[in-house]
Write an enzyme that holds these catalytic residues in place. Structure first.
Site, PDB file in Angstrom:
ATOM      1  N   HIS A 167       0.795  -1.232   0.000  1.00  0.00           N
ATOM      2  CA  HIS A 167       0.000   0.000   0.000  1.00  0.00           C
ATOM      3  C   HIS A 167       0.826   1.280   0.000  1.00  0.00           C
ATOM      4  CE1 HIS A 167      -2.486  -3.241   1.724  1.00  0.00           C
ATOM      5  NE2 HIS A 167      -3.404  -2.723   0.944  1.00  0.00           N
TER       6      HIS A 167
ATOM      7  N   ARG B 224      -4.750  16.971   5.392  1.00  0.00           N
ATOM      8  CA  ARG B 224      -4.032  17.557   6.529  1.00  0.00           C
ATOM      9  C   ARG B 224      -2.539  17.265   6.402  1.00  0.00           C
ATOM     10  NH1 ARG B 224      -7.123  15.699  11.355  1.00  0.00           N
ATOM     11  NH2 ARG B 224      -8.828  16.772  10.349  1.00  0.00           N
TER      12      ARG B 224
ATOM     13  N   ARG C  81      -3.363   4.987  -3.729  1.00  0.00           N
ATOM     14  CA  ARG C  81      -4.693   5.271  -3.185  1.00  0.00           C
ATOM     15  C   ARG C  81      -4.884   6.723  -2.733  1.00  0.00           C
ATOM     16  NH1 ARG C  81      -7.925   0.768  -0.868  1.00  0.00           N
ATOM     17  NH2 ARG C  81      -7.134  -1.055  -1.903  1.00  0.00           N
TER      18      ARG C  81
ATOM     19  N   ARG D 249       0.940   9.593  15.696  1.00  0.00           N
ATOM     20  CA  ARG D 249      -0.360   9.918  15.108  1.00  0.00           C
ATOM     21  C   ARG D 249      -0.812  11.269  15.631  1.00  0.00           C
ATOM     22  NH1 ARG D 249      -5.609   9.911  14.026  1.00  0.00           N
ATOM     23  NH2 ARG D 249      -7.096   9.881  15.727  1.00  0.00           N
TER      24      ARG D 249
ATOM     25  N   GLY E  35      -4.308  13.673  15.470  1.00  0.00           N
ATOM     26  CA  GLY E  35      -5.691  13.588  15.008  1.00  0.00           C
ATOM     27  C   GLY E  35      -6.638  14.328  15.921  1.00  0.00           C
TER      28      GLY E  35
ATOM     29  N   GLU F 250     -11.407   8.191  19.887  1.00  0.00           N
ATOM     30  CA  GLU F 250     -10.980   8.347  18.491  1.00  0.00           C
ATOM     31  C   GLU F 250     -11.051   6.957  17.889  1.00  0.00           C
ATOM     32  OE1 GLU F 250      -6.924   7.490  17.701  1.00  0.00           O
ATOM     33  OE2 GLU F 250      -8.026   6.071  18.989  1.00  0.00           O
ATOM     34  N   MET F 251     -10.321   6.675  16.806  1.00  0.00           N
ATOM     35  CA  MET F 251     -10.559   5.394  16.138  1.00  0.00           C
ATOM     36  C   MET F 251      -9.295   4.667  15.668  1.00  0.00           C
ATOM     37  SD  MET F 251     -14.020   6.462  14.041  1.00  0.00           S
ATOM     38  CE  MET F 251     -14.682   4.814  14.010  1.00  0.00           C
TER      39      MET F 251
ATOM     40  N   SER G 235     -12.049  17.824  19.145  1.00  0.00           N
ATOM     41  CA  SER G 235     -12.823  18.467  18.083  1.00  0.00           C
ATOM     42  C   SER G 235     -14.313  18.508  18.405  1.00  0.00           C
ATOM     43  CB  SER G 235     -12.623  17.735  16.755  1.00  0.00           C
ATOM     44  OG  SER G 235     -13.082  16.397  16.871  1.00  0.00           O
ATOM     45  N   ASP G 236     -14.726  17.687  19.369  1.00  0.00           N
ATOM     46  CA  ASP G 236     -16.119  17.739  19.796  1.00  0.00           C
ATOM     47  C   ASP G 236     -16.245  17.259  21.236  1.00  0.00           C
ATOM     48  OD1 ASP G 236     -15.508  15.508  17.773  1.00  0.00           O
ATOM     49  OD2 ASP G 236     -17.121  14.598  18.939  1.00  0.00           O
TER      50      ASP G 236
HETATM   51  N1  HPA Z   1     -15.883   9.520  17.726  1.00  0.00           N
HETATM   52  C1  HPA Z   1     -14.857   8.872  17.167  1.00  0.00           C
HETATM   53  N2  HPA Z   1     -13.801   9.489  16.694  1.00  0.00           N
HETATM   54  C2  HPA Z   1     -13.759  10.828  16.773  1.00  0.00           C
HETATM   55  C3  HPA Z   1     -14.808  11.545  17.337  1.00  0.00           C
HETATM   56  C4  HPA Z   1     -15.915  10.854  17.842  1.00  0.00           C
HETATM   57  O1  HPA Z   1     -16.871  11.440  18.369  1.00  0.00           O
HETATM   58  N3  HPA Z   1     -14.482  12.871  17.255  1.00  0.00           N
HETATM   59  C5  HPA Z   1     -13.271  12.917  16.650  1.00  0.00           C
HETATM   60  N4  HPA Z   1     -12.843  11.703  16.356  1.00  0.00           N
END
Ligand code: HPA
Length: 235
Positions: free
Chosen positions: A4, A24, A43, A87, A89, A179-180, A203-204
């Site tokens: 990849h 970004r 990709r 990382r 993010g 996050e993920m 971010s939230d």
């Molecule tokens: N969930 C998962 N990942 C994220 C979120 C969230 O609310 N906000 C920023 N990354």
């Protein structure tokens, strides 16, 4: 070349900064890297290698979720000799103890993901980041007079869900935010004996539905980018 990533041997630096979003990554390259060379575009996940204050670094995106960062970080560690991945993010805060724009340095990532178990036989549901990389980021934050929060993160496989309650695994490990990706990154680093850290911007805030707006995003992430870039000088 790996499956990849199309860079040639030697074209990737020993340290990689890895935002989730390819745009970004490009923004960071355009604003902060000298002599940047595009070394992979498979990709549309572009990787660039260049210099920040004389330090050779690579910047490239991870995509979203454990499967995606699992692939890119594995190939970087295993096939390109990368020693350290940071990382950078965003995260959603589970608690109003965190505020929008806060910088959050991850101690350890927990997840319901089967990634670590099925890839490496690691049965733990929480995996630490590398302390030496965390320390470099902490030291740099002090130098830059930035306040950073620390704690565990929930690396969720799920962004949209029916039940708004905080998932049990996040409560069990006192996660302040979600996050993920960090869990798979830390699993790969642990398995391959390499280093990894995750630095996030809130971010939230999930309980209040507060969010960084689209036009705030351009500048909201600059303190995190500048902290991560400067930290590479200590690594
Ligand atoms: N969930 C998962 N990942 C994220 C979120 C969230 O609310 N906000 C920023 N990354």
């Amino acid at each position: 070349m790996s499956v990849h990533i199309s860079a040639q041997e030697g074209e990737i630096a020993d340290i990689v900064l890895m935002p989730g979003d390819p745009l970004r990554a490009k923004y960071m390259v355009d604003h902060y890297l000298k002599d940047a060379v595009l070394v992979s575009q498979t990709r549309n996940i572009y990787f660039y290698t260049g210099h920040y204050q004389g330090r050779r670094i690579t910047i490239g995106a991870s995509g979203m979720g454990c499967p995606s960062i699992g692939i890119y970080s594995y190939e970087l560690f295993a096939f390109y000799g990368v020693q350290t991945i940071i990382r950078i993010g965003t995260c959603g805060a589970y608690t109003t103890d965190l505020n929008l724009f806060d910088l959050f340095l991850v101690d350890a990532a927990c997840s319901e993901s089967t990634y670590a178990q099925y890839a490496w036989g690691l049965s733990a549901d929480i995996i630490p980041s590398t302390s030496s990389v965390r320390e470099a980021i902490q030291t740099t934050a002090k130098k830059q007079a930035k306040t950073i929060r620390t704690g565990n993160i929930h690396s969720s496989d799920i962004f949209y869900r029916k039940d708004p309650a905080i998932p049990a695994i996040a409560t069990a490990h006192q996660c302040l935010a979600v996050e993920m990706e960090a869990f798979a990154l830390f699993a790969n680093a642990q398995e391959l004996g390499r280093s990894a850290a995750t630095l996030l911007t809130v971010s939230d805030v999930i309980p209040t539905h507060a969010k960084i707006s689209a036009d705030q995003r351009e500048t909201a992430l600059l303190p995190m980018m500048e902290l991560a870039l400067e930290s590479t000088l200590l690594l």
